[in-house]
Enzyme design. Structure first.
Site, PDB file in Angstrom:
ATOM      1  N   GLY A  41       4.609   3.953  -1.214  1.00 48.42           N
ATOM      2  CA  GLY A  41       4.167   4.065  -2.596  1.00 48.42           C
ATOM      3  C   GLY A  41       5.043   3.357  -3.606  1.00 48.42           C
ATOM      4  O   GLY A  41       4.549   2.730  -4.534  1.00 48.42           O
ATOM      5  N   THR A  48       4.022  -0.438  -3.541  1.00 49.91           N
ATOM      6  CA  THR A  48       2.679  -0.970  -3.802  1.00 49.91           C
ATOM      7  C   THR A  48       1.759  -0.043  -4.588  1.00 49.91           C
ATOM      8  O   THR A  48       0.660  -0.434  -4.930  1.00 49.91           O
ATOM      9  CB  THR A  48       1.979  -1.335  -2.476  1.00 49.91           C
ATOM     10  OG1 THR A  48       1.783  -0.150  -1.700  1.00 49.91           O
ATOM     11  CG2 THR A  48       2.782  -2.365  -1.694  1.00 49.91           C
ATOM     12  N   ARG A  49       2.179   1.201  -4.835  1.00 45.59           N
ATOM     13  CA  ARG A  49       1.342   2.105  -5.639  1.00 45.59           C
ATOM     14  C   ARG A  49       1.252   1.549  -7.061  1.00 45.59           C
ATOM     15  O   ARG A  49       2.206   1.028  -7.593  1.00 45.59           O
ATOM     16  CB  ARG A  49       1.939   3.511  -5.666  1.00 45.59           C
ATOM     17  CG  ARG A  49       1.027   4.531  -6.350  1.00 45.59           C
ATOM     18  CD  ARG A  49       1.681   5.891  -6.496  1.00 45.59           C
ATOM     19  NE  ARG A  49       2.304   6.397  -5.294  1.00 45.59           N
ATOM     20  CZ  ARG A  49       1.667   6.999  -4.283  1.00 45.59           C
ATOM     21  NH1 ARG A  49       0.366   7.154  -4.335  1.00 45.59           N
ATOM     22  NH2 ARG A  49       2.330   7.429  -3.227  1.00 45.59           N
ATOM     23  N   GLU A  57       4.848   7.807  10.791  1.00 43.13           N
ATOM     24  CA  GLU A  57       3.414   7.644  10.551  1.00 43.13           C
ATOM     25  C   GLU A  57       2.888   6.444  11.337  1.00 43.13           C
ATOM     26  O   GLU A  57       1.838   6.516  11.979  1.00 43.13           O
ATOM     27  CB  GLU A  57       3.189   7.453   9.048  1.00 43.13           C
ATOM     28  CG  GLU A  57       1.768   7.510   8.591  1.00 43.13           C
ATOM     29  CD  GLU A  57       1.668   7.419   7.078  1.00 43.13           C
ATOM     30  OE1 GLU A  57       1.881   8.436   6.392  1.00 43.13           O
ATOM     31  OE2 GLU A  57       1.375   6.324   6.569  1.00 43.13           O
TER      32      GLU A  57
END
Length: 177
Positions: free
Chosen positions: A28, A31-32, A94
């Site tokens: 995040g 690139t959020r 993840e």
């Protein structure tokens, strides 16, 4: 592949085992508010049910069971690699789960290299190497080797290198009428 082609492929399957069509993995902080927000909105406009973890700060030591279920319940994973993606063990864990689902459940994995060279991800060089220098001091080699394997495997998949595309984001979000 433009988003219009992807949306046709993602929508063509009616596999009831998938709660989500797309699981969006990204760091995040990198690139959020820009690329991943645009991508998320474009996917939703095309009617593609997309999971995006909106947690700004990760809490706890392990990926939550809810997040694991979201990964397992997705048909496609889009991984947005960025300069600092590998600096977080959370995103690396993840990634390992995503690559495991790719191998065992046939999940389609599409990497996007945003402001990072794919070879840095594949070879763990540049900012990825810097991140691993810290990880290797804190974690067992078995854990870091699993992360490295997942990075290499994902970086070898066909995806998008936004550094080499002229107007990269515009080409990704091209939607035909």
């Amino acid at each position: 592949m433009a988003l219009s082609n992807f949306s046709h492929e993602a929508s063509s399957s009616s596999d009831s085992n998938h709660v989500w069509k797309v699981f969006l993995s990204f760091r995040g902080e990198d690139t959020r508010g820009s690329f991943t927000d645009h991508l998320y909105e474009a996917l939703n406009r095309r009617g593609i049910r997309t999971f995006r973890d909106d947690e700004e700060l990760r809490r706890g030591e392990e990926i939550s069971s809810e997040l694991l279920k979201a990964i397992e319940g997705s048909k496609v994973a889009i991984i947005v690699f960025s300069r600092n993606y590998a600096s977080s063990r959370w995103w690396l864990d993840e990634l390992v789960k995503i690559m495991d689902c790719s191998r065992t459940n046939g999940m389609l994995v599409l990497p996007v290299f945003y402001d990072i060279d794919p070879s840095d991800v594949r070879n763990q060089s540049g900012t990825v190497a810097e991140a691993f220098a810290g990880h290797e001091m804190r974690f067992q080699s078995e854990k870091t080797e699993g992360w490295k394997r997942a990075l290499r495997h994902a970086a070898n998949l066909s995806g998008w290198d936004l550094q080499t595309l002229a107007n990269g984001e515009k080409k990704i979000f091209k939607v035909s009428s």
